[in-house]
Every structure is written in C-alpha cells, then in structure tokens.
Design an enzyme around this catalytic site. Sequence first.
Site, PDB file in Angstrom:
ATOM      1  N   ASP A   1       0.778  -1.237   0.000  1.00 41.74           N
ATOM      2  CA  ASP A   1       0.000   0.000   0.000  1.00 41.74           C
ATOM      3  C   ASP A   1       0.812   1.291   0.000  1.00 41.74           C
ATOM      4  O   ASP A   1       0.238   2.355   0.172  1.00 41.74           O
ATOM      5  CB  ASP A   1      -0.935  -0.013   1.224  1.00 41.74           C
ATOM      6  CG  ASP A   1      -1.988   1.092   1.158  1.00 41.74           C
ATOM      7  OD1 ASP A   1      -2.428   1.415   0.051  1.00 41.74           O
ATOM      8  OD2 ASP A   1      -2.337   1.643   2.214  1.00 41.74           O
TER       9      ASP A   1
ATOM     10  N   ASN B   1     -17.346  -0.553  -5.183  1.00 42.49           N
ATOM     11  CA  ASN B   1     -16.741   0.399  -4.259  1.00 42.49           C
ATOM     12  C   ASN B   1     -15.220   0.464  -4.387  1.00 42.49           C
ATOM     13  O   ASN B   1     -14.559   1.139  -3.599  1.00 42.49           O
ATOM     14  CB  ASN B   1     -17.123   0.070  -2.817  1.00 42.49           C
ATOM     15  CG  ASN B   1     -16.663  -1.312  -2.377  1.00 42.49           C
ATOM     16  OD1 ASN B   1     -15.960  -2.002  -3.115  1.00 42.49           O
ATOM     17  ND2 ASN B   1     -17.055  -1.719  -1.197  1.00 42.49           N
TER      18      ASN B   1
ATOM     19  N   CYS C   1     -20.955  -8.731  -8.149  1.00 46.65           N
ATOM     20  CA  CYS C   1     -21.725  -7.595  -7.631  1.00 46.65           C
ATOM     21  C   CYS C   1     -23.121  -7.544  -8.262  1.00 46.65           C
ATOM     22  O   CYS C   1     -24.074  -7.087  -7.635  1.00 46.65           O
ATOM     23  CB  CYS C   1     -20.986  -6.277  -7.900  1.00 46.65           C
ATOM     24  SG  CYS C   1     -19.553  -6.009  -6.843  1.00 46.65           S
TER      25      CYS C   1
ATOM     26  N   SER D   1     -12.564   9.147   3.523  1.00 48.51           N
ATOM     27  CA  SER D   1     -11.205   8.746   3.892  1.00 48.51           C
ATOM     28  C   SER D   1     -10.178   9.751   3.380  1.00 48.51           C
ATOM     29  O   SER D   1      -9.185  10.049   4.060  1.00 48.51           O
ATOM     30  CB  SER D   1     -10.883   7.361   3.337  1.00 48.51           C
ATOM     31  OG  SER D   1     -11.624   6.368   3.999  1.00 48.51           O
TER      32      SER D   1
ATOM     33  N   CYS E   1     -13.324   5.675   6.623  1.00 45.66           N
ATOM     34  CA  CYS E   1     -14.760   5.398   6.470  1.00 45.66           C
ATOM     35  C   CYS E   1     -14.934   3.946   6.014  1.00 45.66           C
ATOM     36  O   CYS E   1     -14.212   3.481   5.142  1.00 45.66           O
ATOM     37  CB  CYS E   1     -15.378   6.347   5.442  1.00 45.66           C
ATOM     38  SG  CYS E   1     -17.141   6.072   5.147  1.00 45.66           S
ATOM     39  N   ASP E   2     -15.899   3.264   6.610  1.00 43.42           N
ATOM     40  CA  ASP E   2     -16.181   1.863   6.260  1.00 43.42           C
ATOM     41  C   ASP E   2     -17.589   1.668   5.700  1.00 43.42           C
ATOM     42  O   ASP E   2     -18.024   0.532   5.529  1.00 43.42           O
ATOM     43  CB  ASP E   2     -16.043   0.967   7.503  1.00 43.42           C
ATOM     44  CG  ASP E   2     -14.605   0.588   7.814  1.00 43.42           C
ATOM     45  OD1 ASP E   2     -13.780   0.597   6.888  1.00 43.42           O
ATOM     46  OD2 ASP E   2     -14.313   0.303   8.987  1.00 43.42           O
TER      47      ASP E   2
END
Length: 309
Positions: A131, A152, A186, A214, A240-241
């Site tokens: 990351d 998402n 999805c 985020s 944020c989740d």
Amino acid sequence: MSHPEKNTAIIKNTARQLGFSYCGIAKAEQLDNDARRLEQWLSQGMHGGMQYMENHFDLRVDPRKLVPGAKSVITLLQNYFPGEQQSEAAPHIAKYAFGKDYHEVIRAKLRHFLSVLNEEIGEIQGRGFVDSAPVLERTWAVKSGAGWVGKNGNLINKQSGSFYFIATLIVDIELLYDDSFAKDFCGSCRKCIDACPTDAILNNKIVDGSKCISYYTIELKDALIPDALKGKFNNWMFGCDVCQDVCPWNRFSKPHNEMQFAPIPEILDLSTKEWEEMTEETFRSVFKHSPLKRAKFEGIKRNLSFISQ
C-alpha cells in the site's frame, strides 16, 4: 517435482505459516488496460490532492521495472476484520486502523517471507510492497484469483468479503500461475453506491477519491474541510467503512487472529469529549504505532471539530 512446482509449494506453505489468508500468483507483465484506466482517472482529477498518485506511472503498470528480471507477482491477503466494535459514543474510526499500523506489521512479514525463500529456494531477487509503493495491487489480486474488484473499488473475496490488506511480492523466478478471477458477483447491487455519504462511488466501478471521506479525514492536509460537506460525515473521524459495512459479501467476514491488530482500547471506548480533551503528548504516546498518526494530532482535532459541528 519441477522447480516451479516445488517453489510454488514452498511459497504457499510459507504464506500459511505467516498467517496470510490467501496466496495467489500471477505472471509479471505490463498492465496495458490498467495504464489506460489510471491515466483517465488521474486526468479527471479524482485523486484530489494526492499528487503522489501521479508519480512513477511507468512503475505502476509494469512490475518488471520495479524488480528487474521479475517473472512472478505474488498476492497475499491479510484479514483485519475485528471481533470487537467501537462504543456508540466513540467517533468512528475505520476498522483497519483499530490496531498497530499494518505497514509495520506486514512489512516485517514480507521481509521474513523473502528470507525464507532465499533459504529454501536459493538466492532470488524480490521486493515486497504493502500500500505504499507504485503497485496496482488489486489488479494483481484479481489476476492471482483472489477475487474481483467491487463497485466500491475494494477487492472482494467470495468466501470472506473485503476486510483485507493486500500485500504484493514481486520475484525473479518462474512459478505456477493461478487462474485470474474472471467473474464479477456484484451484479445489479447498488448498496455501496447508494450508501456513500458523499456520493464518491460512481456507477462504473470508479471511486472519485477527491470526494471520499477517507480522503478528507486522512489525506487532506488543508486546515479546513469544505463547508459544503458539513453533515455528511456521519461521525467518521478517521477513514470510512460505510461501503464495506453495507456490502452483502461482508456477511462472510470472520474476526482476524493477528494479535498486532488487536484494537487499541482508546479507539473502542473514548467519547468525542474525551478525544477533544486529549493532549498532543497523549496522542503521540498512545498512537505512535497506529495508522492514526498519519493524520497527525492537528488533523484529528480538525476532523473532530468538523463532525461535532
């Protein structure tokens, strides 16, 4: 047993021993389609103030430029879904930040991983990333069979959802390659799109990073968050989740067993008032190994002020 077959077995066994939830392997090659998509995303300004996304474009789309002679890209998933939740009075913090900074935890695992490979396979050239380097890890995860990229923008694993860190090992040896994950499960679901408080998720699997909570609570370094967003943060102080919490595939998420991701007690229990009264000295002491340090004390105070208005 051939060398690629033997070496692949060593790699997958090592991944299990180190506690990774998934290990898949893809052939190192240039990502032409992703290069076009990334170029378009950047040209539309969806990275906001994250100027680093513009850097090292050629490295992002070709792992052989990151590791000369690279032949294989290994994708590793590390579950971070917590068994405990925050109290109702606590300002919301994204689940990935409950425990120790994942960069520290996973980098140590990747260093150990490479040392094991050098011992058991022989001298190899390789680099591990998590990351913070120009690697399109979600694309490599799909190519290695780990799952698909949801609307998402998160990688979704059919058996266990999306609460995973993705780590990547690029090595200069040939291995047995897993089949790419070809399906998208999805379907017509729009739960993440409809639930996003700031309308950051577009209907073509593109996330406008410049609109994401985020981004504002972690990446944005300005002194103020735009007034137009007042009332839209739903008490999110760091990250944020929402789009993951509403995803039906996350009903399969199971708590992780990585001790270093155990929640810091203050994250679970502190009320907004207690956060507001926290001193910088306390913040630095309690969160010195936490992802929250990325926002810095001033950023946390700014975020608290914004969601409390």
